[in-house]
Scaffold this active site. Structure first.
Site, PDB file in Angstrom:
ATOM      1  N   LYS A 155       0.831  -1.219   0.000  1.00  0.00           N
ATOM      2  CA  LYS A 155       0.000   0.000   0.000  1.00  0.00           C
ATOM      3  C   LYS A 155       0.856   1.256   0.000  1.00  0.00           C
ATOM      4  O   LYS A 155       0.629   2.176  -0.786  1.00  0.00           O
ATOM      5  CB  LYS A 155      -0.924   0.002   1.225  1.00  0.00           C
ATOM      6  CG  LYS A 155      -1.624   1.332   1.442  1.00  0.00           C
ATOM      7  CD  LYS A 155      -2.402   1.390   2.737  1.00  0.00           C
ATOM      8  CE  LYS A 155      -1.599   1.580   3.981  1.00  0.00           C
ATOM      9  NZ  LYS A 155      -1.504   2.928   4.541  1.00  0.00           N
ATOM     10  N   ASN A 156       1.831   1.309   0.893  1.00  0.00           N
ATOM     11  CA  ASN A 156       2.557   2.572   1.054  1.00  0.00           C
ATOM     12  C   ASN A 156       3.524   2.854  -0.095  1.00  0.00           C
ATOM     13  O   ASN A 156       3.891   4.006  -0.317  1.00  0.00           O
ATOM     14  CB  ASN A 156       3.252   2.629   2.420  1.00  0.00           C
ATOM     15  CG  ASN A 156       2.225   2.776   3.542  1.00  0.00           C
ATOM     16  OD1 ASN A 156       1.079   3.156   3.295  1.00  0.00           O
ATOM     17  ND2 ASN A 156       2.622   2.460   4.767  1.00  0.00           N
ATOM     18  N   CYS A 166      -4.450   8.068   9.767  1.00  0.00           N
ATOM     19  CA  CYS A 166      -4.733   7.499  11.079  1.00  0.00           C
ATOM     20  C   CYS A 166      -4.263   8.438  12.186  1.00  0.00           C
ATOM     21  O   CYS A 166      -3.223   9.082  12.064  1.00  0.00           O
ATOM     22  CB  CYS A 166      -4.029   6.148  11.222  1.00  0.00           C
ATOM     23  SG  CYS A 166      -4.835   4.820  10.322  1.00  0.00           S
ATOM     24  N   ARG A 218       2.006  14.098  13.457  1.00  0.00           N
ATOM     25  CA  ARG A 218       2.290  13.927  12.029  1.00  0.00           C
ATOM     26  C   ARG A 218       2.455  15.245  11.258  1.00  0.00           C
ATOM     27  O   ARG A 218       1.734  15.536  10.299  1.00  0.00           O
ATOM     28  CB  ARG A 218       1.214  13.045  11.375  1.00  0.00           C
ATOM     29  CG  ARG A 218       1.000  11.749  12.129  1.00  0.00           C
ATOM     30  CD  ARG A 218       0.109  10.779  11.407  1.00  0.00           C
ATOM     31  NE  ARG A 218       0.796  10.058  10.351  1.00  0.00           N
ATOM     32  CZ  ARG A 218       0.214   9.130   9.597  1.00  0.00           C
ATOM     33  NH1 ARG A 218      -1.047   8.826   9.770  1.00  0.00           N
ATOM     34  NH2 ARG A 218       0.896   8.506   8.664  1.00  0.00           N
ATOM     35  N   ASP A 250       4.707   0.192  12.068  1.00  0.00           N
ATOM     36  CA  ASP A 250       3.452  -0.377  11.550  1.00  0.00           C
ATOM     37  C   ASP A 250       3.249  -1.828  11.973  1.00  0.00           C
ATOM     38  O   ASP A 250       2.206  -2.413  11.686  1.00  0.00           O
ATOM     39  CB  ASP A 250       3.421  -0.278  10.014  1.00  0.00           C
ATOM     40  CG  ASP A 250       3.264   1.159   9.541  1.00  0.00           C
ATOM     41  OD1 ASP A 250       2.978   2.031  10.379  1.00  0.00           O
ATOM     42  OD2 ASP A 250       3.434   1.401   8.333  1.00  0.00           O
ATOM     43  N   ARG A 285      -8.791   0.131   4.847  1.00  0.00           N
ATOM     44  CA  ARG A 285      -7.918   1.134   4.209  1.00  0.00           C
ATOM     45  C   ARG A 285      -6.616   0.505   3.725  1.00  0.00           C
ATOM     46  O   ARG A 285      -5.989   1.020   2.812  1.00  0.00           O
ATOM     47  CB  ARG A 285      -7.561   2.233   5.217  1.00  0.00           C
ATOM     48  CG  ARG A 285      -8.735   3.110   5.565  1.00  0.00           C
ATOM     49  CD  ARG A 285      -8.369   4.087   6.625  1.00  0.00           C
ATOM     50  NE  ARG A 285      -7.311   4.981   6.124  1.00  0.00           N
ATOM     51  CZ  ARG A 285      -7.048   6.156   6.614  1.00  0.00           C
ATOM     52  NH1 ARG A 285      -7.757   6.613   7.627  1.00  0.00           N
ATOM     53  NH2 ARG A 285      -6.092   6.901   6.129  1.00  0.00           N
TER      54      ARG A 285
HETATM   55  C1  EPZ Z   1       4.465   6.617   6.453  1.00  0.00           C
HETATM   56  O1  EPZ Z   1       3.848   7.711   7.112  1.00  0.00           O
HETATM   57  C2  EPZ Z   1       3.412   5.551   6.343  1.00  0.00           C
HETATM   58  N1  EPZ Z   1       2.284   6.096   5.604  1.00  0.00           N
HETATM   59  C3  EPZ Z   1       2.973   5.096   7.724  1.00  0.00           C
HETATM   60  O2  EPZ Z   1       2.113   3.992   7.554  1.00  0.00           O
HETATM   61  C4  EPZ Z   1       4.186   4.625   8.530  1.00  0.00           C
HETATM   62  O3  EPZ Z   1       3.774   4.371   9.856  1.00  0.00           O
HETATM   63  C5  EPZ Z   1       5.255   5.718   8.543  1.00  0.00           C
HETATM   64  O4  EPZ Z   1       5.580   6.113   7.186  1.00  0.00           O
HETATM   65  C6  EPZ Z   1       6.553   5.256   9.217  1.00  0.00           C
HETATM   66  O5  EPZ Z   1       7.054   4.129   8.578  1.00  0.00           O
HETATM   67  C7  EPZ Z   1       2.319   6.142   4.281  1.00  0.00           C
HETATM   68  O6  EPZ Z   1       3.262   5.725   3.641  1.00  0.00           O
HETATM   69  C8  EPZ Z   1       1.128   6.701   3.600  1.00  0.00           C
HETATM   70  P1  EPZ Z   1       7.031   9.587   8.388  1.00  0.00           P
HETATM   71  P2  EPZ Z   1       4.534   9.138   7.112  1.00  0.00           P
HETATM   72  O7  EPZ Z   1       7.027  10.887   7.671  1.00  0.00           O
HETATM   73  O8  EPZ Z   1       5.244   9.318   5.818  1.00  0.00           O
HETATM   74  C9  EPZ Z   1       7.935  12.767  11.872  1.00  0.00           C
HETATM   75  C10 EPZ Z   1       0.192   2.703   7.894  1.00  0.00           C
HETATM   76  O9  EPZ Z   1      -0.333   2.139   8.890  1.00  0.00           O
HETATM   77  N2  EPZ Z   1       7.833  13.792  10.819  1.00  0.00           N
HETATM   78  O10 EPZ Z   1       8.077   8.586   8.063  1.00  0.00           O
HETATM   79  O11 EPZ Z   1       3.517  10.104   7.531  1.00  0.00           O
HETATM   80  C11 EPZ Z   1       6.615  12.071  12.155  1.00  0.00           C
HETATM   81  O12 EPZ Z   1       5.816  12.812  13.045  1.00  0.00           O
HETATM   82  C12 EPZ Z   1       0.752   4.090   8.016  1.00  0.00           C
HETATM   83  O13 EPZ Z   1       0.246   2.181   6.773  1.00  0.00           O
HETATM   84  C13 EPZ Z   1       8.116  15.099  11.101  1.00  0.00           C
HETATM   85  O14 EPZ Z   1       8.437  15.466  12.235  1.00  0.00           O
HETATM   86  O15 EPZ Z   1       5.595   8.930   8.276  1.00  0.00           O
HETATM   87  C14 EPZ Z   1       7.067  10.752  12.699  1.00  0.00           C
HETATM   88  O16 EPZ Z   1       7.402  10.899  14.061  1.00  0.00           O
HETATM   89  C15 EPZ Z   1       0.494   4.696   9.341  1.00  0.00           C
HETATM   90  N3  EPZ Z   1       8.040  16.030  10.086  1.00  0.00           N
HETATM   91  C16 EPZ Z   1       8.344  10.463  11.921  1.00  0.00           C
HETATM   92  O17 EPZ Z   1       8.771  11.734  11.409  1.00  0.00           O
HETATM   93  C17 EPZ Z   1       7.698  15.685   8.814  1.00  0.00           C
HETATM   94  O18 EPZ Z   1       7.656  16.577   7.951  1.00  0.00           O
HETATM   95  C18 EPZ Z   1       8.193   9.500  10.772  1.00  0.00           C
HETATM   96  O19 EPZ Z   1       7.080   9.880   9.950  1.00  0.00           O
HETATM   97  C19 EPZ Z   1       7.426  14.346   8.532  1.00  0.00           C
HETATM   98  C20 EPZ Z   1       7.495  13.399   9.552  1.00  0.00           C
END
Ligand code: EPZ
Length: 433
Positions: free
Chosen positions: A22-23, A119, A124, A307, A400
């Site tokens: 998915k991702n 979610c 985020r 995840d 989803r």
């Molecule tokens: C992706 O989310 C996935 N979603 C998430 O999967 C997954 O949990 C996550 O990566 C981590 O592997 C999709 O791909 C659509 P991140 P994303 O940016 O991209 C912080 C699922 O269940 N951060 O890697 O939103 C953030 O708060 C979902 O399939 C910032 O501070 O995650 C977090 O603590 C849920 N500033 C960390 O980085 C930013 O600009 C990692 O988030 C971006 C992120």
């Protein structure tokens, strides 16, 4: 109201075939509008988040020709650069609408996209995405729940991400692949889906090197061409079924996967006493005794994935001794604990990011609610492992991200059905007692 009704207590046994990631698919589909040629994409998961993204892409003029549930041909050739506004009531609820910012900014040098939902697992923020777009020379304004990006010209640059972010890495990679000159992203995310999006972009003519390491180098190109691409298998769907084998003390062969992507999960399962056997594109997980406790901290890839945290926790909740899980990626990912307590689990959450788990012999069935996608899937596994009947509401979250979840579980001997009313629920229970 749709819900799952589950009769637990039976080991899950058999084979399950894993679908596309998915991702990875969310990034790849958004990136597909960057070519005026045709992108033929298969192994696409037929899940709600994907269908919402495809609908939003159609609304901005992309041609989306669905050849089948898992196959699509996309072209951005008829898109109108003066009408690039991505907003509808559904896209507001998913996270990955934000990939259209990077894709449209790269191709048309502008976009207006509703701020991402997704979610409720933490704050985020998207500051790193914005930092990247600005570094490439874009003007970024956030107003009334929308993000506007615009640039006369995108210029390649050197940037360092302050946090390792999957979304920011993919988004910046997309925009930079059509910038003038070279971009280097340091402290990039290394997840398999980041690599898959980079491979897809390269297959359209981008010049991206280093995806899968923490330094990604991108040479901008002017335009992309046709491509055919097959999305990688879903690491998290595969891990979820591996945990289903562990928690129900079953024996499952998880097929059509890349075992290398599963290493952190396999290693923890072996450590707690499961038998894990790998072949080229499958992993078998077999458990015939109570597993042991361990300690886990979620980390960016190749660490233990956030995840998979709830699914692992459900397994540890049935293991001997006291386990500890530290959630270091998202601050709100233990919302399933209250539900699991209703099933007899012994969890204590400290400082929001640490769960202390004292294993119990058995869960007992209960009426519970899915708080988000992965926790929802984990609670289904808990229900399948529990004595008696479990009913799980809010299962829209699970749809989803998991394709044919209940069918696949039934194929492994799970007694589970999606029902829409009390009558249907009672009938299913009556027929399976
Ligand atoms: C992706 O989310 C996935 N979603 C998430 O999967 C997954 O949990 C996550 O990566 C981590 O592997 C999709 O791909 C659509 P991140 P994303 O940016 O991209 C912080 C699922 O269940 N951060 O890697 O939103 C953030 O708060 C979902 O399939 C910032 O501070 O995650 C977090 O603590 C849920 N500033 C960390 O980085 C930013 O600009 C990692 O988030 C971006 C992120």
């Amino acid at each position: 109201m749709e819900r799952y009704v589950i009769k637990g207590g039976k080991p899950l046994v058999g084979e399950v075939v894993i679908g596309g990631a998915k991702n990875a698919a969310l990034g790849i589909l958004a990136a597909a509008v960057m070519t005026d040629g045709q992108c033929h994409i298969d192994n696409m998961p037929d899940v709600r988040d994907i269908n919402v993204l495809l609908q939003a892409m159609k609304e901005i003029g992309a041609i989306v020709d669905r050849k089948g549930p898992n196959e699509v041909v996309i072209s951005g050739k008829d898109m109108n650069p003066d009408n690039l506004v991505v907003d509808n009531e559904f896209i507001r609820k998913i996270r990955a609408g934000y990939y259209l910012i990077g894709a449209l900014l790269g191709k048309y040098k502008k976009a207006k996209v509703v701020l991402p939902g997704g979610c409720d697992i933490g704050a985020r923020p998207i500051d790193q995405h914005i930092k990247g777009f600005r570094a490439l020379g874009a003007k970024v304004v956030i107003e009334q729940g929308m993000i506007y990006v615009e640039a006369e010209e995108l210029r390649g640059t050197h940037m360092y991400l302050d946090v390792v972010s999957v979304g920011a890495t993919i988004n910046i990679m997309m925009a930079a692949s059509m910038a003038v000159g070279n971009t280097t992203i340091e402290n990039a995310a290394k997840e398999p889906h980041v690599v898959d999006v980079a491979n897809f972009l390269n297959s359209m003519g981008a010049n991206i090197k280093g995806a899968g390491t923490d330094v990604i180098r991108i040479k901008g190109v002017e335009r992309f061409h046709d491509t055919e691409y097959s999305i990688i298998p879903d690491q998290i769907e595969a891990g979820t079924f591996m945990m289903a084998a562990a928690a129900t003390r079953g024996d499952i062969i998880v097929k059509n996967i890349i075992p290398k992507h599963m290493e952190a999960i396999s290693a923890k399962l072996i450590e707690i006493g499961a038998e894990v056997t790998e072949s080229d594109d499958a992993i078998r997980v077999r458990v015939d005794h109570r597993l042991k406790h361990t300690q886990i901290k979620t980390l960016p890839y190749p660490g233990f994935p956030t995840d998979m945290q709830p699914q692992m926790a459900i397994t540890l909740g049935l293991s001997t001794g006291t386990s500890m899980i530290v959630e270091s990626i998202f601050e709100n990912r233990f919302r399933y604990v209250d539900e699991l307590r209703l099933m007899g689990a012994n969890f204590r959450v400290m400082e929001g990011d640490t769960a202390i788990i004292t294993g119990v012999e058995k869960y007992t069935g209960a009426r519970i609610e899915a708080p988000d996608l992965r926790a929802g899937a984990a609670l289904v596994i808990a229900g399948l492992a529990a004595d008696g009947w479990t009913t799980i509401t809010e299962i829209g979250y699970i749809h989803r991200g998991y394709e044919h979840f209940e069918e696949k579980l039934r194929g492994l001997g799970g007694v589970i059905k999606m029902v829409h009313s009390d009558e249907e629920e009672n009938l299913f229970k009556f027929n399976n007692n």
